[in-house]
Design a protein around this motif. Sequence first.
Motif, PDB file in Angstrom:
ATOM      1  N   LEU A  89      27.975 -13.999 -74.089  1.00 32.33           N
ATOM      2  CA  LEU A  89      27.238 -14.481 -75.256  1.00 32.33           C
ATOM      3  C   LEU A  89      26.882 -13.348 -76.207  1.00 32.33           C
ATOM      4  N   LYS A  90      26.574 -12.191 -75.641  1.00 31.52           N
ATOM      5  CA  LYS A  90      26.295 -11.005 -76.462  1.00 31.52           C
ATOM      6  C   LYS A  90      26.366  -9.776 -75.558  1.00 31.52           C
ATOM      7  N   ASP A 122      14.808 -11.304 -71.151  1.00 36.19           N
ATOM      8  CA  ASP A 122      14.331 -12.671 -71.299  1.00 36.19           C
ATOM      9  C   ASP A 122      15.388 -13.655 -70.781  1.00 36.19           C
ATOM     10  N   MET A 123      15.017 -14.412 -69.764  1.00 37.50           N
ATOM     11  CA  MET A 123      15.952 -15.368 -69.170  1.00 37.50           C
ATOM     12  C   MET A 123      16.414 -16.422 -70.186  1.00 37.50           C
ATOM     13  N   ASN A 124      15.570 -16.654 -71.209  1.00 37.46           N
ATOM     14  CA  ASN A 124      15.924 -17.661 -72.221  1.00 37.46           C
ATOM     15  C   ASN A 124      16.811 -17.108 -73.336  1.00 37.46           C
ATOM     16  N   ASN A 125      17.143 -15.820 -73.228  1.00 39.59           N
ATOM     17  CA  ASN A 125      18.010 -15.203 -74.223  1.00 39.59           C
ATOM     18  C   ASN A 125      19.146 -14.491 -73.471  1.00 39.59           C
ATOM     19  N   PRO A 126      20.009 -15.294 -72.814  1.00 36.93           N
ATOM     20  CA  PRO A 126      20.983 -14.705 -71.878  1.00 36.93           C
ATOM     21  C   PRO A 126      22.090 -13.912 -72.570  1.00 36.93           C
ATOM     22  N   ILE A 127      22.687 -12.981 -71.816  1.00 35.26           N
ATOM     23  CA  ILE A 127      23.847 -12.237 -72.320  1.00 35.26           C
ATOM     24  C   ILE A 127      25.143 -12.888 -71.856  1.00 35.26           C
ATOM     25  N   ALA A 128      25.090 -13.644 -70.745  1.00 36.55           N
ATOM     26  CA  ALA A 128      26.313 -14.287 -70.245  1.00 36.55           C
ATOM     27  C   ALA A 128      25.973 -15.523 -69.420  1.00 36.55           C
ATOM     28  N   HIS A 129      26.913 -16.449 -69.396  1.00 37.11           N
ATOM     29  CA  HIS A 129      26.823 -17.639 -68.551  1.00 37.11           C
ATOM     30  C   HIS A 129      27.978 -17.597 -67.564  1.00 37.11           C
ATOM     31  N   GLY A 130      27.768 -18.077 -66.364  1.00 40.43           N
ATOM     32  CA  GLY A 130      28.861 -18.139 -65.403  1.00 40.43           C
ATOM     33  C   GLY A 130      28.886 -19.478 -64.681  1.00 40.43           C
TER      34      GLY A 130
ATOM     35  N   PRO B  89      38.638  -5.149 -79.579  1.00 40.48           N
ATOM     36  CA  PRO B  89      38.464  -6.570 -79.248  1.00 40.48           C
ATOM     37  C   PRO B  89      37.253  -6.779 -78.341  1.00 40.48           C
ATOM     38  N   LYS B  90      36.635  -7.951 -78.452  1.00 43.85           N
ATOM     39  CA  LYS B  90      35.495  -8.294 -77.582  1.00 43.85           C
ATOM     40  C   LYS B  90      35.876  -9.509 -76.745  1.00 43.85           C
ATOM     41  N   VAL B  91      35.525  -9.479 -75.458  1.00 48.32           N
ATOM     42  CA  VAL B  91      35.798 -10.639 -74.599  1.00 48.32           C
ATOM     43  C   VAL B  91      34.860 -11.772 -74.989  1.00 48.32           C
ATOM     44  N   ILE B  92      35.432 -12.942 -75.233  1.00 48.02           N
ATOM     45  CA  ILE B  92      34.604 -14.135 -75.500  1.00 48.02           C
ATOM     46  C   ILE B  92      34.352 -14.861 -74.184  1.00 48.02           C
ATOM     47  N   ALA B 141      41.940 -15.389 -70.820  1.00 45.17           N
ATOM     48  CA  ALA B 141      40.799 -14.850 -71.562  1.00 45.17           C
ATOM     49  C   ALA B 141      40.995 -15.044 -73.052  1.00 45.17           C
ATOM     50  N   HIS B 142      39.880 -15.214 -73.747  1.00 46.03           N
ATOM     51  CA  HIS B 142      39.876 -15.188 -75.210  1.00 46.03           C
ATOM     52  C   HIS B 142      39.189 -13.910 -75.674  1.00 46.03           C
ATOM     53  N   PHE B 143      39.743 -13.291 -76.685  1.00 51.01           N
ATOM     54  CA  PHE B 143      39.141 -12.089 -77.268  1.00 51.01           C
ATOM     55  C   PHE B 143      38.888 -12.314 -78.748  1.00 51.01           C
ATOM     56  N   LEU B 144      37.750 -11.820 -79.193  1.00 49.59           N
ATOM     57  CA  LEU B 144      37.428 -11.838 -80.614  1.00 49.59           C
ATOM     58  C   LEU B 144      37.989 -10.562 -81.232  1.00 49.59           C
ATOM     59  N   LEU B 145      38.768 -10.728 -82.305  1.00 51.87           N
ATOM     60  CA  LEU B 145      39.476  -9.576 -82.880  1.00 51.87           C
ATOM     61  C   LEU B 145      38.781  -9.012 -84.107  1.00 51.87           C
ATOM     62  N   ALA B 146      38.016  -9.830 -84.782  1.00 52.77           N
ATOM     63  CA  ALA B 146      37.414  -9.356 -86.030  1.00 52.77           C
ATOM     64  C   ALA B 146      35.989  -9.889 -86.172  1.00 52.77           C
TER      65      ALA B 146
END
Lengths: 148, 146
Positions: A89-90, A122-130, B89-92, B141-146
Amino acid sequence: MTPLIDRMQQWFVSLPHCATLGLRFVDSAENWVILAVDWREELVGNPATGVLHGGVITSLVDTCSALSAFTGLEEAEAMATLDLRIDYLKPAQPQQTVFCRAECYKLGRQIAFTRAVCYQQDMNNPIAHGLATFMRASSRAVLGGGQA
Amino acid sequence: MTSDYMTRFLALRDAKDYHGIIDSIPYARLLGVEMSEDGEGNLLFTLPFAERNVGNPILPALHGGVIGGFLENAALIHLMWIRESLEPPKVIDFSLDYLKSGRPQPLFARCSLTKQGKRVAHMLIEAWQEDARQPVAVARAHFLLA
């Protein structure tokens, strides 16, 4: 926390790869488990920014999700990952611990279904989901040690 | 990664400095990843067996996260290798199917770019050990390029 989770978490975090990453147990209740990994230069995937490699997140989610499947069990058994999907997610902030909270939302007779979030402050602002599925009793080798 | 890193990456690529590329990524160094080109110029990634990559000491088997991380790393390097862009590239998202447990042997991986759009690239990645026809894991995998 169940006696089995207490035993299994000690075994999981001591596995060679988990110890290499420095995974540690944080908490567990009901159908969920929280594990964490502290930031270390060796775990970086992005040398310019210091962001952790996605592989570290993958190992954290896989391990935490597998452990969550044991929350509904009374005895150890083998558990093999069938599939695992991670949505990034980020980017994780460098120098900060990443936590993973995984829950086993359905423990079937043969398959365990899990979902997880990774977060920092913050658990409500996650960096990834699995999302993952696991095959139960996948071999004679019982996780936690011993043979079935 | 900033464009400084990409400039360096592309210089390492042009010099075919495989070791230099792995060395620039701490996590890849920690796993012990190696890379080379096969006879047809396709990138081949190799993960020699190492005790520290084990996830199940009873079988023994490689940790599923090691297999996933190895494949994700391979896909990212492969994508940077075949593009000219200075934008990293960033992994989506990354989706893995585990087909066999990873034995205490070398693990190999190769990637293919299925689609490169303006903003998103799609890749397929395969890992195997003794027999390429019996994969240990497959991933997309999907990657964001821009």
